[in-house]
Design a protein around this motif. Structure first.
Motif, short mmCIF file in Angstrom:
data_model
loop_
_atom_site.label_atom_id
_atom_site.label_comp_id
_atom_site.label_asym_id
_atom_site.label_seq_id
_atom_site.Cartn_x
_atom_site.Cartn_y
_atom_site.Cartn_z
N GLN A 1 -13.31 9.26 -47.74
CA GLN A 1 -13.11 7.80 -47.35
C GLN A 1 -13.20 7.39 -45.61
OE1 GLN A 1 -9.40 7.29 -49.26
NE2 GLN A 1 -10.03 7.11 -51.76
N SER A 2 -13.08 8.95 -44.88
CA SER A 2 -13.39 8.65 -43.49
C SER A 2 -15.17 8.23 -43.11
CB SER A 2 -12.25 9.97 -43.10
OG SER A 2 -11.19 9.33 -43.24
N GLY A 3 -15.69 8.78 -44.23
CA GLY A 3 -16.91 8.83 -43.92
C GLY A 3 -17.54 9.81 -43.40
N TYR A 4 -16.93 10.60 -43.13
CA TYR A 4 -17.97 12.65 -43.15
C TYR A 4 -18.74 12.55 -43.81
CZ TYR A 4 -14.11 12.43 -39.43
OH TYR A 4 -13.18 11.59 -38.20
N LEU A 5 -18.34 11.92 -45.71
CA LEU A 5 -19.29 12.61 -46.06
C LEU A 5 -19.23 11.23 -47.21
CD1 LEU A 5 -17.41 15.42 -48.18
CD2 LEU A 5 -19.43 15.66 -46.60
N PRO B 1 -24.00 12.36 -44.92
CA PRO B 1 -25.07 10.85 -44.68
C PRO B 1 -25.82 11.16 -44.53
CG PRO B 1 -22.30 10.49 -43.14
CD PRO B 1 -22.61 11.82 -43.72
N ASN B 2 -26.32 12.31 -42.67
CA ASN B 2 -27.17 12.39 -42.22
C ASN B 2 -26.94 13.23 -41.16
OD1 ASN B 2 -25.06 10.75 -40.15
ND2 ASN B 2 -25.43 8.80 -40.83
N LYS B 3 -28.20 13.21 -39.73
CA LYS B 3 -27.89 13.84 -39.32
C LYS B 3 -26.86 14.23 -38.39
CE LYS B 3 -31.34 16.86 -35.99
NZ LYS B 3 -33.57 16.45 -35.93
N GLU B 4 -26.52 13.05 -37.90
CA GLU B 4 -25.92 12.66 -36.67
C GLU B 4 -24.32 13.42 -37.08
OE1 GLU B 4 -22.88 9.05 -34.12
OE2 GLU B 4 -23.36 9.69 -36.04
N THR B 5 -24.04 12.89 -38.39
CA THR B 5 -22.75 13.28 -38.97
C THR B 5 -22.72 14.93 -39.10
OG1 THR B 5 -22.43 11.50 -39.85
CG2 THR B 5 -20.95 13.45 -40.72
N ARG B 6 -23.69 15.68 -39.46
CA ARG B 6 -23.53 17.31 -40.32
C ARG B 6 -23.77 17.81 -38.77
NH1 ARG B 6 -27.80 17.24 -42.68
NH2 ARG B 6 -26.94 17.55 -45.17
N LEU B 7 -24.26 16.96 -37.91
CA LEU B 7 -24.15 18.05 -36.53
C LEU B 7 -23.40 18.45 -36.53
CD1 LEU B 7 -27.59 18.35 -36.79
CD2 LEU B 7 -28.10 17.89 -34.14
N SER B 8 -22.13 16.39 -35.75
CA SER B 8 -21.27 16.22 -34.79
C SER B 8 -20.31 17.19 -35.99
CB SER B 8 -21.36 14.95 -34.87
OG SER B 8 -22.20 14.14 -33.93
N ILE C 1 -20.77 31.09 -39.75
CA ILE C 1 -22.19 31.03 -39.84
C ILE C 1 -22.67 30.17 -40.34
CG2 ILE C 1 -24.25 31.65 -40.62
CD1 ILE C 1 -22.39 34.60 -41.15
N TYR C 2 -22.04 29.55 -41.18
CA TYR C 2 -22.73 28.05 -41.34
C TYR C 2 -22.61 27.05 -40.63
CZ TYR C 2 -22.51 23.10 -44.00
OH TYR C 2 -22.81 21.52 -43.84
N ALA C 3 -21.83 26.27 -39.57
CA ALA C 3 -21.35 25.98 -38.67
C ALA C 3 -22.03 25.82 -37.67
CB ALA C 3 -19.50 25.76 -38.61
N TYR C 4 -22.91 26.40 -37.35
CA TYR C 4 -23.65 27.60 -36.21
C TYR C 4 -24.95 27.01 -36.44
CZ TYR C 4 -21.21 29.98 -32.82
OH TYR C 4 -20.51 30.64 -31.68
N LEU C 5 -25.47 27.24 -37.78
CA LEU C 5 -26.39 26.78 -38.68
C LEU C 5 -26.81 25.59 -38.56
CD1 LEU C 5 -26.83 29.58 -40.74
CD2 LEU C 5 -28.31 29.43 -38.23
N ALA C 6 -25.70 24.98 -39.36
CA ALA C 6 -25.73 23.32 -39.31
C ALA C 6 -25.59 22.10 -38.00
CB ALA C 6 -24.89 22.90 -40.22
N SER C 7 -24.90 22.74 -37.26
CA SER C 7 -24.99 22.14 -35.35
C SER C 7 -26.47 22.79 -35.03
CB SER C 7 -23.46 22.50 -35.01
OG SER C 7 -23.72 24.03 -34.45
N LEU C 8 -26.54 23.32 -35.61
CA LEU C 8 -28.19 23.28 -35.04
C LEU C 8 -29.18 21.62 -35.72
CD1 LEU C 8 -29.34 26.74 -34.90
CD2 LEU C 8 -28.60 25.72 -33.27
N GLY C 9 -28.67 21.98 -36.37
CA GLY C 9 -30.46 20.32 -36.69
C GLY C 9 -31.12 20.74 -38.16
N LEU C 10 -30.88 21.92 -38.43
CA LEU C 10 -31.70 22.89 -39.33
C LEU C 10 -31.33 22.39 -41.11
CD1 LEU C 10 -31.75 26.15 -38.11
CD2 LEU C 10 -32.97 24.83 -37.35
N GLN C 11 -32.55 22.34 -42.09
CA GLN C 11 -32.55 21.71 -43.25
C GLN C 11 -32.11 23.38 -43.92
OE1 GLN C 11 -35.66 20.62 -45.25
NE2 GLN C 11 -34.25 20.28 -47.28
N ILE C 12 -30.43 23.39 -44.37
CA ILE C 12 -29.62 24.71 -45.09
C ILE C 12 -29.35 24.39 -46.30
CG2 ILE C 12 -27.60 25.62 -44.73
CD1 ILE C 12 -27.27 24.77 -42.13
N ILE C 13 -30.17 25.19 -47.46
CA ILE C 13 -29.79 25.05 -48.36
C ILE C 13 -28.07 25.98 -48.45
CG2 ILE C 13 -30.62 26.05 -50.79
CD1 ILE C 13 -32.94 25.36 -49.93
N ALA C 14 -27.36 25.17 -49.12
CA ALA C 14 -25.82 26.38 -48.97
C ALA C 14 -25.23 26.65 -50.92
CB ALA C 14 -25.01 25.71 -48.17
#
Length: 441
Positions: free
Chosen positions: A326-330, A349-356, A422-435
């Protein structure tokens, strides 16, 4: 070229001073014609206040402001008395909330040229205001517009007892409308979250929640078509697919939309791709919940929740997933019907939110001075495909974890914490991740 309405939530100013305006009056007219009590949930900075002000001008009969817009020749613009309620300022205690309510009522008494016989009783004064406005305006139904109805609760999720106290205060305040139904033409409430009916809306059991109605999916926000038409002159020569990747993707079961704040600042900052919406404020209680519940961050890539969890929550049973949605992070990735239930798959929703979001989390998990060095090193390794250096980089990554994350707890025994870092580091790089990839094993 029209001016950009950055930070402007006043419909009259936008229409009168040659600002860009994306026409939302069709949705406004549909609501006016079809409903009496309406609730809309959208993340912050999504244009809720501007839409509410648009409704105010329609009901106030300001016909000239709507020339050239959809509603211009489709509504009679008969003036109605409008009561505006907007929560702001200090709401950190029950007493401060009551002071704010009394101040709101005084402002409406002045604007409607009315008075209350019980000016210090917020419920009685509100009831009088509705009834007197109805009589003063020749029995034209009263319109009540409530912006950020939930702010007095959301501002206090870090002090639950105050949140509960404020919940009861606004519940009794809103319940006045049920007793005044015969005098009311239209009620519109906006907020970030939807609390369960038993906690807030029990006094308004006939309210219609349009938050996830496909018909109103673009009631707030800009569509990609809006960018290519209304903003065509401002975005001439820009990479629309890259803009889509960075800022589009919010799904309210209609067309995907952009947060207007992102697009306006992106243009104003000479088309620099960066974090705009996210940096305007992320509540610290989210980080507290993530840490307390040892949340496994890779789950945020494809998180399944049922419809009730997506739609509402109660402060006595706070759902982290619901708040993030509801807050917009997902946002909604897809909806499936399973055993007569709807299941929502949520994701960023998008690259900005995932990275940030992940970069923001890293500032709490790791030593900030080491964070950027680790990020630069990881990016260089992946860019050059030098995976033999990855082991040393992971050692550097673990060494960056802040010391206070180990004190007075058992986090060193929690494997998911390290996976989340580890996930947060990789996600904040803007890489496409399959978790948590599904395999035959």
């Amino acid at each position: 070229m029209k001016k950009l309405p950055i930070g402007i939530q006043t419909f009259k100013k936008i229409r009168g001073a040659d600002y860009v305006y994306v026409d939302k009056t069709k949705e406004a007219l549909d609501l006016i014609n079809d409903y009496q009590y309406v609730f809309l949930s959208r993340p912050r900075r999504f244009g809720k206040s501007l839409f509410l002000d648009t409704l105010d001008n329609i009901f106030s009969g300001n016909h000239k402001l709507f020339q050239g817009l959809y509603v211009e020749d489709k509504y009679d613009f008969q003036p109605h008395p409008v009561i505006r309620i907007s929560f702001s300022g200090d709401l950190r205690s029950g007493k401060s909330l009551i002071r704010r309510l009394l101040g709101i009522l005084r402002n409406n008494q002045r604007s409607l040229q009315l008075s209350c016989s019980e000016p210090t009783d917020y419920s009685e004064c509100f009831k009088e205001l509705i009834q007197n406005a109805y009589q003063q305006y020749n029995q034209q139904g009263v319109v009540i517009l409530i912006d950020e109805y939930d702010k007095a609760i959301l501002d206090n999720l870090d002090q639950i007892e105050v949140a509960r106290e404020n919940r009861e205060i606004i519940k009794s305040f809103y319940s006045v409308m049920k007793d005044c139904d015969q005098y009311i033409r239209f009620v519109f409430l906006t907020g970030v979250t939807k609390f369960s009916k038993t906690s807030i809306f029990s006094g308004l059991n006939n309210i219609t929640d349009i938050s996830l109605m496909p018909k109103y999916g673009k009631i707030c926000g800009y569509t990609h078509d809006d960018l290519q038409t209304t903003f065509a002159e401002h975005l001439r020569g820009q990479d629309f697919e890259k803009i889509r990747e960075w800022y589009n993707g919010y799904n309210f079961l209609g067309p995907l939309v952009y947060n207007p704040f992102d697009i306006l600042l992106f243009i104003d900052n000479h088309f620099k791709f960066k974090n705009y919406w996210f940096e305007t404020g992320t509540p610290s209680f989210l980080i507290k919940l993530l840490k307390e519940r040892r949340y496994f961050l890779p789950n945020l890539e494809n998180l399944e929740v049922d419809e009730p969890m997506a739609n509402s929550f109660d402060i006595d049973e706070i759902s982290l997933e619901t708040i993030l949605f509801q807050s917009g992070y997902l946002t909604i990735k897809e909806v499936k019907e399973r055993r007569d239930r709807f299941i929502y798959t949520l994701t960023y929703p998008n690259k900005e939110t995932r990275l940030s979001f992940n970069d923001y989390l890293l500032n709490y998990f790791v030593d900030r001075l080491e964070k950027n060095r680790v990020l630069d090193n990881l990016y260089d390794i992946f860019e050059a495909a030098e995976l033999d250096k990855l082991e040393a980089a992971l050692h550097q990554l673990f060494a960056s974890i802040a010391y206070n994350n180990f004190t007075n707890n058992e986090i060193e025994n929690y494997e998911g914490f390290y996976a989340s870092v580890i996930y947060a580091y990789l996600a904040s790089l803007g890489l496409q991740i399959i978790a948590e990839d599904v395999t035959v094993k």
